[in-house]
Write an enzyme that holds these catalytic residues in place. Structure first.
Site, PDB file in Angstrom:
ATOM      1  N   ARG A 201       0.816  -1.205   0.000  1.00 31.75           N
ATOM      2  CA  ARG A 201       0.000   0.000   0.000  1.00 31.75           C
ATOM      3  C   ARG A 201       0.854   1.261   0.000  1.00 31.75           C
ATOM      4  O   ARG A 201       0.355   2.361  -0.239  1.00 31.75           O
ATOM      5  CB  ARG A 201      -0.918   0.001   1.219  1.00 31.75           C
ATOM      6  CG  ARG A 201      -0.196   0.085   2.547  1.00 31.75           C
ATOM      7  CD  ARG A 201      -1.164  -0.047   3.718  1.00 31.75           C
ATOM      8  NE  ARG A 201      -2.252   0.897   3.617  1.00 31.75           N
ATOM      9  CZ  ARG A 201      -3.305   0.915   4.427  1.00 31.75           C
ATOM     10  NH1 ARG A 201      -3.404   0.018   5.392  1.00 31.75           N
ATOM     11  NH2 ARG A 201      -4.245   1.835   4.295  1.00 31.75           N
ATOM     12  N   HIS A 467      42.014  -5.666  -0.935  1.00 35.78           N
ATOM     13  CA  HIS A 467      41.640  -5.849  -2.339  1.00 35.78           C
ATOM     14  C   HIS A 467      41.737  -7.323  -2.715  1.00 35.78           C
ATOM     15  O   HIS A 467      42.645  -8.024  -2.264  1.00 35.78           O
ATOM     16  CB  HIS A 467      42.590  -5.035  -3.226  1.00 35.78           C
ATOM     17  CG  HIS A 467      42.292  -5.130  -4.681  1.00 35.78           C
ATOM     18  ND1 HIS A 467      41.267  -4.437  -5.285  1.00 35.78           N
ATOM     19  CD2 HIS A 467      42.886  -5.859  -5.663  1.00 35.78           C
ATOM     20  CE1 HIS A 467      41.249  -4.721  -6.572  1.00 35.78           C
ATOM     21  NE2 HIS A 467      42.218  -5.589  -6.820  1.00 35.78           N
TER      22      HIS A 467
END
Length: 477
Positions: A201, A467
């Site tokens: 809704r 990394h």
């Protein structure tokens, strides 16, 4: 105390979910004679119908979907039986683990339905009959349950609790709701091959999250085949006699006088959760409820009845219905009653996650909260002193980094990851962090500590990262 000392306890905890387990376990460790009562299995919603099983099924959906998409060696729909079997096995293992931990701590366990019968008196109905017990202190930790649809035909709808009992999957499903449970169920079941329609809704899914995460969730659902219908109010549910079974859902949408008609094999209600207060004898014991139907408590989780406390999802103090929040409350009450006392749990930086694909996680202020300085933020991070003379929009800096992770590149989706930081423009302090990536829940856990301790943007930018990881993008934002 009763004549039978076996029926006398220092603490009785009603409810064996996260809050109850924490309260009972810690109290027993502190020397209190403790009894834990639950009418169902140990672990509450988290272990049996929530966090653990839905995350496990999410893992199964992710692996099955990725293998199907990338390597073309499996089919998502065939993986459900294996995934649900693995999930149920893990839930059983968690039951055994909890029982072992309770026994090691010295907590007594009783399976039955408990209700208050007066000050320090608890009546328990078990398979063997009724038993009356007494305790110096009582902790209510009965949790919450899914709210049924408030429309005709609501009895035809299932809830997220029912999904974990499915041996086979429906071909199609309508989910009503746009919150965390609705989004997670939609994402998981769609990746297992179910044709899912999500009705909410609201004008967006996940309205309690930052707008960038809400938008990302909508895109993520669409990418796995979920049909998202916004601003839709469900009107009624009926049996689908035309197509030989299933349900028909009628929903109203803006600009349409005629209700939209949707058909599926099942409809699932995920519109919220309500506290489990019925049948506990709260009124007779003098325990009051607040305006929302939760148990009314003070800042130390004490109810209006002397010697009765309430923690977890059934009480009105929880900022969100989250397992760590409930456990922290239970632990605090036990320490306060039987230990030397501790500080109230710090709820200023509670992380949240949505286990969809890709995952979503957040901690601290949303951009809208920071700019509006809403008065209902409680103990969440606030703007620092000195910014009050400046307009709210000028007080806030927002930095965003978008990238495609190696995981998504391998999968061939091109799905973007997102890191968004909401900062104090003057000091650089990070007030909120919002992440979209499958690593987001793990990243946000560590980042919650950083936000709570006042990390600044310059601290992140001057830290050397690892990394190759998604988290590295946080340090180069």
């Amino acid at each position: 105390m009763p004549a039978n000392p076996a029926h006398a306890f220092d603490l009785i905890v009603i409810g064996a979910g996260s809050a109850g387990l924490a309260a009972a376990g810690r109290a027993a460790q502190l020397g209190a004679r403790t009894l834990l009562i639950d009418r169902a299995q140990v672990g509450g919603t988290c272990v049996n119908r929530g966090c653990a099983p839905k995350t496990l099924l999410g893992y199964g959906a992710a692996w099955s979907h990725t293998v199907t998409r990338c390597l073309r060696t499996a089919y998502a729909a065939d993986a459900w039986a294996d995934a649900i079997a693995r999930t149920r096995a893990e839930v059983t293992r968690l039951h055994d683990t909890h029982f072992t931990q309770l026994a090691n701590a010295g907590v007594q366990w009783l399976c039955g339905t408990a209700s208050l019968r007066g000050r320090g008196i608890v009546r328990v109905q078990t398979d063997a009959g009724k038993t009356t017990l007494r305790a110096r202190q009582i902790v209510l930790a009965a949790g919450a349950h899914p709210v049924p649809l408030p429309v005709p035909g609501a009895e035809l709808a299932c809830t997220s609790d029912d999904v974990f009992g499915w041996d086979t999957l429906p071909a199609s499903l309508i989910i009503v709701g746009g919150g965390v449970i609705a989004v997670e169920m939609a994402s998981t079941l769609a990746r297992f091959g179910v044709r899912v329609t999500l009705l909410t809704r609201d004008a967006c899914v996940l309205p309690e999250f930052d707008a960038a995460l809400s938008e990302a969730a909508t895109q993520a659902l669409a990418s796995c085949g979920v049909d998202v219908i916004l601003n839709a109010d469900i009107a009624r549910v009926e049996h689908d006699a035309v197509n030989g079974g299933g349900v028909t859902v009628y929903a109203s949408t803006p600009g349409n006088d005629i209700p939209r008609v949707l058909r599926a094999q099942h409809v699932l209600s995920a519109i919220g959760r309500a506290p489990n207060t019925v049948g506990l004898g709260l009124h007779a014991a003098g325990v009051k409820l607040d305006a929302r139907g939760h148990v009314a408590i003070d800042r130390h989780f004490r109810t209006r009845a002397r010697g009765v406390h309430a923690v977890g999802d059934m009480c009105g103090a929880s900022p969100r219905q989250l397992t760590p929040v409930a456990a922290a409350q239970g632990h605090y009450v036990a320490e306060r009653l039987f230990g030397k006392g501790i500080k109230l749990p710090d709820m200023s930086a509670v992380p949240m996650a949505v286990f969809c694909d890709p995952a979503i996680a957040s901690v601290g202020l949303t951009e809208a909260d920071a700019r509006s300085r809403r008065p209902d933020l409680g103990k969440r991070p606030r703007l620092e002193t000195g910014d009050d003379k400046r307009a709210p929009a000028d007080c806030i800096d927002v930095v965003v980094r978008r990238f495609v992770s190696l995981e998504q590149r391998f999968a061939g989706t091109g799905m973007e990851s997102l890191i968004k930081l909401v900062c104090n423009a003057r000091s650089g302090r990070v007030l909120g962090a919002h992440i979209v990536d499958n690593a987001a829940p793990e990243i946000i856990q560590a980042l919650a500590v950083a936000v709570r301790m006042g990390v600044r943007l310059k601290h992140l930018r001057t830290t050397v990262g690892l990394h190759p990881t998604a988290a590295q993008a946080l340090l180069s934002i």
